[in-house]
Design a protein around this motif. Sequence first.
Motif, mmCIF file in Angstrom:
data_model
loop_
_atom_site.group_PDB
_atom_site.id
_atom_site.type_symbol
_atom_site.label_atom_id
_atom_site.label_comp_id
_atom_site.label_asym_id
_atom_site.label_seq_id
_atom_site.Cartn_x
_atom_site.Cartn_y
_atom_site.Cartn_z
ATOM 1 N N HIS A 87 0.311 -1.398 0.299
ATOM 2 C CA HIS A 87 0.225 -0.265 0.174
ATOM 3 C C HIS A 87 0.926 1.278 0.146
ATOM 4 C CE1 HIS A 87 -3.194 2.962 0.607
ATOM 5 N NE2 HIS A 87 -3.196 3.235 1.903
ATOM 6 N N ALA A 88 1.592 1.475 0.966
ATOM 7 C CA ALA A 88 3.138 2.261 0.514
ATOM 8 C C ALA A 88 3.528 2.908 -0.752
ATOM 9 C CB ALA A 88 3.564 1.678 1.723
ATOM 10 N N ALA A 89 3.667 1.226 -1.412
ATOM 11 C CA ALA A 89 4.355 1.537 -2.294
ATOM 12 C C ALA A 89 3.332 1.868 -3.355
ATOM 13 C CB ALA A 89 5.049 -0.351 -2.630
ATOM 14 N N ALA A 90 2.140 1.847 -3.248
ATOM 15 C CA ALA A 90 1.058 2.285 -4.019
ATOM 16 C C ALA A 90 0.876 4.032 -3.769
ATOM 17 C CB ALA A 90 -0.418 1.518 -3.622
ATOM 18 N N LEU A 91 0.983 4.396 -2.990
ATOM 19 C CA LEU A 91 0.827 5.567 -2.724
ATOM 20 C C LEU A 91 1.704 6.690 -2.335
ATOM 21 C CD1 LEU A 91 -0.717 5.569 1.082
ATOM 22 C CD2 LEU A 91 -1.731 5.926 -0.795
ATOM 23 N N ASP A 101 1.021 17.029 -3.325
ATOM 24 C CA ASP A 101 2.680 17.566 -2.023
ATOM 25 C C ASP A 101 2.441 16.775 -0.853
ATOM 26 O OD1 ASP A 101 3.597 19.232 -4.006
ATOM 27 O OD2 ASP A 101 2.369 21.246 -3.177
ATOM 28 N N THR A 102 1.843 17.008 0.189
ATOM 29 C CA THR A 102 1.121 16.026 0.996
ATOM 30 C C THR A 102 0.510 14.646 0.887
ATOM 31 O OG1 THR A 102 -0.961 16.780 1.935
ATOM 32 C CG2 THR A 102 1.097 18.542 1.792
ATOM 33 N N ARG A 103 1.050 13.473 1.761
ATOM 34 C CA ARG A 103 0.552 12.381 2.853
ATOM 35 C C ARG A 103 0.543 12.550 3.697
ATOM 36 N NH1 ARG A 103 -2.832 9.303 0.759
ATOM 37 N NH2 ARG A 103 -2.502 9.967 -1.802
ATOM 38 N N ARG A 104 -0.856 11.712 4.733
ATOM 39 C CA ARG A 104 -1.389 12.039 6.049
ATOM 40 C C ARG A 104 -0.471 13.375 6.695
ATOM 41 N NH1 ARG A 104 0.955 5.722 5.960
ATOM 42 N NH2 ARG A 104 -0.972 5.037 4.653
ATOM 43 N N GLY A 105 -0.394 14.508 5.936
ATOM 44 C CA GLY A 105 -0.419 15.646 7.016
ATOM 45 C C GLY A 105 1.611 15.984 7.229
ATOM 46 N N HIS A 106 2.441 14.698 5.555
ATOM 47 C CA HIS A 106 3.220 15.322 5.671
ATOM 48 C C HIS A 106 4.361 15.690 4.546
ATOM 49 C CE1 HIS A 106 3.981 14.128 9.993
ATOM 50 N NE2 HIS A 106 3.542 12.880 9.625
ATOM 51 N N PRO A 107 5.494 15.927 4.178
ATOM 52 C CA PRO A 107 5.883 15.934 2.692
ATOM 53 C C PRO A 107 5.667 14.468 2.201
ATOM 54 C CG PRO A 107 7.105 17.312 4.225
ATOM 55 C CD PRO A 107 6.223 16.721 5.082
ATOM 56 N N ALA A 108 4.516 14.286 0.920
ATOM 57 C CA ALA A 108 4.979 13.184 0.696
ATOM 58 C C ALA A 108 6.318 13.296 -0.216
ATOM 59 C CB ALA A 108 3.776 13.723 -1.258
ATOM 60 N N ALA A 109 6.508 11.196 -0.424
ATOM 61 C CA ALA A 109 7.974 11.017 -0.567
ATOM 62 C C ALA A 109 8.565 12.158 -1.621
ATOM 63 C CB ALA A 109 7.537 9.587 -0.804
ATOM 64 N N PHE A 129 15.361 15.133 -9.075
ATOM 65 C CA PHE A 129 15.770 13.730 -8.241
ATOM 66 C C PHE A 129 15.113 13.397 -7.251
ATOM 67 C CE2 PHE A 129 16.997 12.586 -4.128
ATOM 68 C CZ PHE A 129 18.290 12.154 -4.604
ATOM 69 N N GLY A 130 14.063 14.632 -6.502
ATOM 70 C CA GLY A 130 12.712 13.689 -5.905
ATOM 71 C C GLY A 130 11.923 12.503 -6.493
ATOM 72 N N ARG A 131 11.827 12.909 -7.574
ATOM 73 C CA ARG A 131 10.803 11.947 -9.009
ATOM 74 C C ARG A 131 11.478 11.081 -8.927
ATOM 75 N NH1 ARG A 131 9.643 17.922 -11.072
ATOM 76 N NH2 ARG A 131 11.068 17.217 -12.698
ATOM 77 N N SER A 132 13.140 11.209 -9.421
ATOM 78 C CA SER A 132 12.939 10.297 -10.125
ATOM 79 C C SER A 132 13.626 8.732 -8.791
ATOM 80 C CB SER A 132 14.773 10.314 -10.766
ATOM 81 O OG SER A 132 14.603 10.962 -11.312
ATOM 82 N N ALA A 133 14.043 9.401 -7.309
ATOM 83 C CA ALA A 133 14.142 8.681 -6.792
ATOM 84 C C ALA A 133 12.588 8.295 -5.870
ATOM 85 C CB ALA A 133 14.728 9.975 -5.235
ATOM 86 N N ALA A 134 11.422 9.409 -6.239
ATOM 87 C CA ALA A 134 10.194 8.127 -5.056
ATOM 88 C C ALA A 134 10.089 7.437 -6.576
ATOM 89 C CB ALA A 134 8.931 9.837 -5.262
ATOM 90 N N ILE A 135 10.503 6.918 -7.740
ATOM 91 C CA ILE A 135 9.660 5.799 -8.103
ATOM 92 C C ILE A 135 10.692 4.819 -8.236
ATOM 93 C CG2 ILE A 135 9.805 4.811 -10.749
ATOM 94 C CD1 ILE A 135 9.668 7.814 -11.652
ATOM 95 N N LEU A 136 11.970 5.165 -7.655
ATOM 96 C CA LEU A 136 12.776 3.549 -7.199
ATOM 97 C C LEU A 136 12.697 3.484 -5.901
ATOM 98 C CD1 LEU A 136 16.154 4.792 -8.462
ATOM 99 C CD2 LEU A 136 14.834 3.621 -9.487
#
Length: 364
Positions: A87-91, A101-109, A129-136
């Motif tokens: 589920h975390a991967a899907a989010l 920008d946010t997830r559960r009140g915190h910055p998205a991954a 960088f943030g987008r590429s790292a989040a995919i990985l």
Amino acid sequence: MSSMSDAIEAVSQRLDNFFSSQYRKAGETGPEGADFVRATAASVHGGKRLRARFCLTGWRAVAEVAGRGSTPDDAAVAAAASLEVFHAAALVHDDLIDNSDTRRGHPAAHRALEAHHRGRGWAGDAAAFGRSAAILGGDLLVAWSDDLLEEGLLRARPEDAAVARAEYGRMRRGVTIGQFLDIAEESAFVTEDDERHAERALRVASLKSARYSVEQPLRIGAALAGASDAQLDALGAFGHPIGMAFQLRDDVLGVFGDAEVTGKPSGDDLREGKRTVLIAYTREGLAPADRPRFDALIGDPTLHADQIAALQRTIVETGALERVEELISSYTAEADRALATAHLGEAAVAELEELARAATARAA
């Protein structure tokens, strides 16, 4: 372990132990690798553990009538933990796709990883960088979910493990296709007749959310308890409509939810252009001449508070919100009927009914 809170604590402990192991291994990859692993693991923190709860209750529903007690075994706990990681991967991927920008009140991954880049003073585009790292990171979470599941299946009967593994694979394929259909609908809706929009939105809800949020977790847990085909079918017939009602409630909260409760800005789904059943029903309630103006606003990331409020009023005035609430009630009633004659543990059935209420009448 006699209560759901004890079972969820066992899932949390299983996750903690697993991540501690991953942190030790990550140390061999250097400081950058270790930071990446810790940042990725942080995506699993928080949440309602809904999928774990349905998985464990599915196990108990079968185990109780089979005389196996009500304490989920190691295989069920591991499967429940794996579902939370998946589920975390899907989010992570969902937030990246939606540019949230946010997830559960915190910055998205991807935003957290972007900030990590800036904080280290690294060269290049921090956002890229943030987008590429989040995919990985999302990919790593999927791999971890497999690791946890397989660890648990080693302790299950081979025939039960085979059924659970098949259900898990079906869930993974379905949610991936559902996610694609979700983003496709934001563009494809213009080529479809207006009267088909709601039907297509329900198809997305089924694949992207209903099956993987409720139906498949129930069936995975039940399979590990040795469920019969009839028991699996009964739990599926309960789980799918509850999953649909869960997603419809999510759609309502995505437009009308309190940001302080949901952890996401109010009206975020409108800015993201989500073509939900709520939007389809609103368009049906508008005069054809008014639909283009409505469509032009849905998906505009710059929508301000007054525009969001105006869209909310339109959704209410067209009767779309009321229709969605009626559909939620209809799905909930369908689910209740599915359990009426099922050969399942009474205590677990009562727990399923409580979980269903929590999933469909929630504020976050």
